[in-house]
Design an enzyme around this catalytic site. Structure first.
Site, PDB file in Angstrom:
ATOM      1  N   TYR A  59       3.947  -5.716  -1.589  1.00 51.84           N
ATOM      2  CA  TYR A  59       3.148  -4.690  -0.923  1.00 51.84           C
ATOM      3  C   TYR A  59       3.589  -4.447   0.514  1.00 51.84           C
ATOM      4  O   TYR A  59       3.600  -5.353   1.348  1.00 51.84           O
ATOM      5  CB  TYR A  59       1.665  -5.067  -0.954  1.00 51.84           C
ATOM      6  CG  TYR A  59       1.060  -5.113  -2.347  1.00 51.84           C
ATOM      7  CD1 TYR A  59       1.710  -4.536  -3.442  1.00 51.84           C
ATOM      8  CD2 TYR A  59      -0.151  -5.732  -2.574  1.00 51.84           C
ATOM      9  CE1 TYR A  59       1.158  -4.578  -4.710  1.00 51.84           C
ATOM     10  CE2 TYR A  59      -0.716  -5.781  -3.845  1.00 51.84           C
ATOM     11  CZ  TYR A  59      -0.050  -5.203  -4.906  1.00 51.84           C
ATOM     12  OH  TYR A  59      -0.606  -5.253  -6.160  1.00 51.84           O
ATOM     13  N   THR A  60       3.894  -3.191   0.787  1.00 53.62           N
ATOM     14  CA  THR A  60       4.314  -2.693   2.104  1.00 53.62           C
ATOM     15  C   THR A  60       5.313  -3.631   2.785  1.00 53.62           C
ATOM     16  O   THR A  60       5.225  -3.918   3.982  1.00 53.62           O
ATOM     17  CB  THR A  60       3.097  -2.449   3.022  1.00 53.62           C
ATOM     18  OG1 THR A  60       2.260  -3.614   3.057  1.00 53.62           O
ATOM     19  CG2 THR A  60       2.282  -1.283   2.516  1.00 53.62           C
TER      20      THR A  60
END
Length: 369
Positions: A59-60
């Site tokens: 994630y990100t």
């Protein structure tokens, strides 16, 4: 709202029925929440009584894990917080061992996640996706080693075939490895496929289902319309994508949205709240992951379990979202099963055979008056 906690699968881990997803923590992917907004959503969730946080090394680009770890540490919540994170996705293009579910990558990934999260253990460590290559025996042995080493408390699987989940649990039982306590799967009014295989597996073999995308990437919030022009949200930006997870604009789904809107109006609730409530109260579901980019969205979502959907309204939602059972499940209804029982009413256990455990009430004081 009042948050309640239930054990995850057959484990003793108590988690809230609404989990906070952190895939929106960070704007590296062109959408999501900045640090100030992410912190505000984290605070609102904690203050509502939530204790279950879902993230992943993907994630990100690691920002989600880093921010989550910092937010937990700043409020001194590590003993209270239940942190779930995931491995599998490649972090080094061109290097096949920097992704997947082999022992080499799992050992690399867990140490990297621990560092970003700023903690010395992970409450729930999940395989993010089946890589179609690594033997389940290798995955289960490696995860068991991490539990024995104290780096991980419980383990789970995300986005795997049902046969793989069954094999993994059987391997764990046979060899005395840490069992699968959770399955993380997509589920919503628009995506009900898991009801045929995964829900029966989860309820019979001790794996609580963690729901991702309960709002169908925002479609069930009511923000999108069939003839809508402009960009109202993330799904509009993915109209031409090949990603199977974002193929939501279909005639069937628009019909579901229309019925959901009517039901929500009758309940006096937002469409998102009703969709979340429906998913959270379906069989086999342990927790529903909330994913928001704005504080107002999360605050609305957190009220999703403050009401009940009447049987009549639930039936309407079920009918609007139902799909024909695929083979061989079409043979498991009363039409064919009646041939097995000879027409006699036959069941597993009578109603009320086993009462659920629910602990409520005030704790007794040990101070004298």
């Amino acid at each position: 709202m009042s948050m309640t906690y239930y054990t995850l699968g057959n484990s003793g881990l108590r988690v809230s029925r609404l989990a906070l997803g952190t895939m929106t923590f960070g704007t590296e992917w062109g959408w999501g929440a900045d640090r100030e907004t992410a912190r505000a959503m984290f605070d609102a969730y904690v203050e509502a009584g939530g204790n279950f946080f879902d993230t992943a090394d993907l994630y990100t680009g690691g920002t989600a894990e880093t921010w989550l770890g910092e937010f937990v540490a700043e409020r001194g919540l590590r003993d209270k917080a239940v942190i779930a994170t995931k491995f599998s996705m490649n972090v080094d293009p061109g290097n096949p061992n920097a992704g997947g579910n082999g022992r080499k990558n799992i050992m690399r990934a867990v140490d990297a996640s621990l560092k970003r999260l700023g903690t010395d253990y992970i409450d729930l460590y999940l395989m993010h996706i089946w890589d179609r290559l690594t033997p389940a025996e290798e995955v289960l042995r490696t995860l068991d080693d991490l539990v024995r080493a104290g780096k991980v408390r419980h383990i789970g699987l995300s986005d795997v075939p049902a046969w793989y989940a069954g094999r993994a649990q059987a391997i764990a039982e046979l060899r005395g490895y840490e069992p699968i306590s959770a399955l993380q799967l997509e589920y919503s009014l628009t995506e009900r496929s898991i009801e045929h295989e995964f829900v029966p597996f989860a309820t019979r073999h001790g794996a609580g289902i963690m729901v991702w995308s309960p709002l169908a990437s925002g479609m069930l919030s009511g923000k999108y319309r069939p003839t809508q022009a402009g960009n109202s949200g993330r799904l509009d930006g993915f109209r031409n994508t090949t990603h199977p997870g974002f193929q939501k604009f279909t005639d069937r789904n628009w019909a579901i949205v229309a019925e959901l809107e009517k039901v929500a109006a009758e309940l006096g609730r937002s469409m998102a709240q009703v969709a979340l409530n429906w998913a959270a109260t379906q069989p086999g579901i342990a927790t529903v992951i909330l994913g928001a980019t704005k504080l107002a969205q999360l605050q609305d979502n957190l009220a999703a379990l403050d009401f009940s959907i009447t049987p009549e309204l639930r039936k309407r939602l079920d009918s609007a979202s139902s799909m024909p059972a695929p083979f061989p499940h079409s043979y498991f209804g009363p039409e064919i099963q009646g041939r097995v029982t000879g027409g006699a009413t036959t069941g597993d256990k009578p109603s009320g055979y086993s009462a659920p455990v629910l602990i409520e009430g005030e704790a007794a004081s040990v101070s004298s008056n």
